[in-house]
Design a protein around this motif. Sequence first.
Motif, PDB file in Angstrom:
ATOM      1  N   SER A  36     132.878  75.225  65.599  1.00 28.20           N
ATOM      2  CA  SER A  36     132.321  74.107  64.843  1.00 28.20           C
ATOM      3  C   SER A  36     130.881  73.907  65.244  1.00 28.20           C
ATOM      4  N   GLY A  37     130.120  73.292  64.371  1.00 29.44           N
ATOM      5  CA  GLY A  37     128.738  72.956  64.693  1.00 29.44           C
ATOM      6  C   GLY A  37     128.596  71.628  65.393  1.00 29.44           C
ATOM      7  N   GLU A  38     129.708  70.917  65.610  1.00 27.22           N
ATOM      8  CA  GLU A  38     129.664  69.599  66.231  1.00 27.22           C
ATOM      9  C   GLU A  38     130.522  69.574  67.477  1.00 27.22           C
ATOM     10  N   GLY A  39     130.417  68.483  68.224  1.00 23.79           N
ATOM     11  CA  GLY A  39     131.214  68.330  69.431  1.00 23.79           C
ATOM     12  C   GLY A  39     131.122  66.909  69.926  1.00 23.79           C
ATOM     13  N   LEU A  40     131.298  66.730  71.223  1.00 20.17           N
ATOM     14  CA  LEU A  40     131.232  65.402  71.821  1.00 20.17           C
ATOM     15  C   LEU A  40     129.852  64.786  71.587  1.00 20.17           C
ATOM     16  N   GLY A  41     129.843  63.465  71.407  1.00 17.65           N
ATOM     17  CA  GLY A  41     128.590  62.784  71.111  1.00 17.65           C
ATOM     18  C   GLY A  41     127.743  62.479  72.332  1.00 17.65           C
ATOM     19  N   ARG A  42     128.378  62.378  73.490  1.00 20.85           N
ATOM     20  CA  ARG A  42     127.650  62.097  74.731  1.00 20.85           C
ATOM     21  C   ARG A  42     128.321  62.820  75.886  1.00 20.85           C
ATOM     22  N   THR A  43     127.515  63.343  76.801  1.00 23.56           N
ATOM     23  CA  THR A  43     128.010  63.959  78.019  1.00 23.56           C
ATOM     24  C   THR A  43     127.016  63.674  79.147  1.00 23.56           C
ATOM     25  N   SER A  44     127.469  63.906  80.386  1.00 22.86           N
ATOM     26  CA  SER A  44     126.612  63.864  81.574  1.00 22.86           C
ATOM     27  C   SER A  44     125.864  62.550  81.750  1.00 22.86           C
ATOM     28  N   GLU A  45     126.490  61.460  81.337  1.00 26.80           N
ATOM     29  CA  GLU A  45     126.011  60.123  81.680  1.00 26.80           C
ATOM     30  C   GLU A  45     127.229  59.319  82.103  1.00 26.80           C
ATOM     31  N   ASP A  46     127.019  58.143  82.640  1.00 22.58           N
ATOM     32  CA  ASP A  46     128.142  57.371  83.150  1.00 22.58           C
ATOM     33  C   ASP A  46     129.245  57.232  82.110  1.00 22.58           C
ATOM     34  N   ASP A  47     130.480  57.479  82.551  1.00 19.64           N
ATOM     35  CA  ASP A  47     131.686  57.311  81.741  1.00 19.64           C
ATOM     36  C   ASP A  47     131.796  58.345  80.629  1.00 19.64           C
ATOM     37  N   THR A  48     131.241  59.540  80.855  1.00 18.77           N
ATOM     38  CA  THR A  48     131.386  60.652  79.919  1.00 18.77           C
ATOM     39  C   THR A  48     131.660  61.932  80.709  1.00 18.77           C
ATOM     40  N   LEU A  49     132.080  62.967  79.984  1.00 19.31           N
ATOM     41  CA  LEU A  49     132.364  64.253  80.612  1.00 19.31           C
ATOM     42  C   LEU A  49     131.105  64.844  81.228  1.00 19.31           C
ATOM     43  N   VAL A  50     131.219  65.307  82.471  1.00 21.18           N
ATOM     44  CA  VAL A  50     130.060  65.865  83.167  1.00 21.18           C
ATOM     45  C   VAL A  50     130.326  67.269  83.699  1.00 21.18           C
ATOM     46  N   TRP A  51     131.616  67.649  83.849  1.00 22.49           N
ATOM     47  CA  TRP A  51     131.952  68.905  84.522  1.00 22.49           C
ATOM     48  C   TRP A  51     133.399  69.238  84.177  1.00 22.49           C
ATOM     49  N   VAL A  52     133.741  70.513  84.137  1.00 19.46           N
ATOM     50  CA  VAL A  52     135.135  70.922  84.021  1.00 19.46           C
ATOM     51  C   VAL A  52     135.417  71.937  85.119  1.00 19.46           C
TER      52      VAL A  52
END
Length: 259
Positions: A122-138
């Motif tokens: 897909s051309g889209e994904g999560l709207g926010r990452t790597s800030e407080d209360d979002t996904l930062v690492w797997v």
Amino acid sequence: MLGTDFRTGSPVWLDLGSPDIEATAAFYGAVFGWTFAPAGPEAGGYGYLQKDGATVAAVGPLTEPGATPAWMTYFKAADALATADAVISAGGTVRAEPVSMGEVWMAQFTDPQGAEFAVLQSGEGLGRTSEDDTLVWVELHVGDPVAAIAFYRELFGWRSAEMQAPGMTYRVLSIADGDQQEGSFGGAAPLRDGQERARWVPYFAVADADATVARARDNGGTVVMPAADVPDVGRIAWLADPAGAVFAVLKPNPRQAAA
């Protein structure tokens, strides 16, 4: 750290299978401040977990017989059908055949050591990452990280770099193109004593790891690994929600957060 310029092999989506979507949304709302937005009546209960209107994860009902609540990491695929063929060739298992929803394709797999993952074309994904209360690492936990990385390299071309951590060798994972450090998104570690199965674990960035642990515990969650400082990384804790889905939180140290 993970961004939203998703390229092949990047974590691009994250969702949670839950036996009680309303209760799950309430728990993560209390822990992270997320709100729940249903995807619509045709979605079978599936919906989006959001921060300030941006999707940071999703949650839906358990759909497989005998499935247990767990977070699922989706990696961006250039071609979901080709990725399914590559999974089989490399010794993995197709759990859910590639299916299209308009221009979006998705599929779910199990790697040779038993860790479940998925892909999204897909051309889209999560709207926010790597800030407080979002996904930062797997983070991948398996019996043989070297073999696991070789498997995923066949699918996505990932690179890895070794670093020494207390009691083990940790391997930082990055996508195939661009600067290796800037393209890092996760890591691979050997299973530790008491870990019963291979799995991918999502890490959410937080402003205060100890306060987040307290909120999780106060709202019916379980502390799997108490908050502890990891040199050159930050303060980490592992938690499980009331249904048993495991996740982790990370308060990055200032240098790591700026990287």
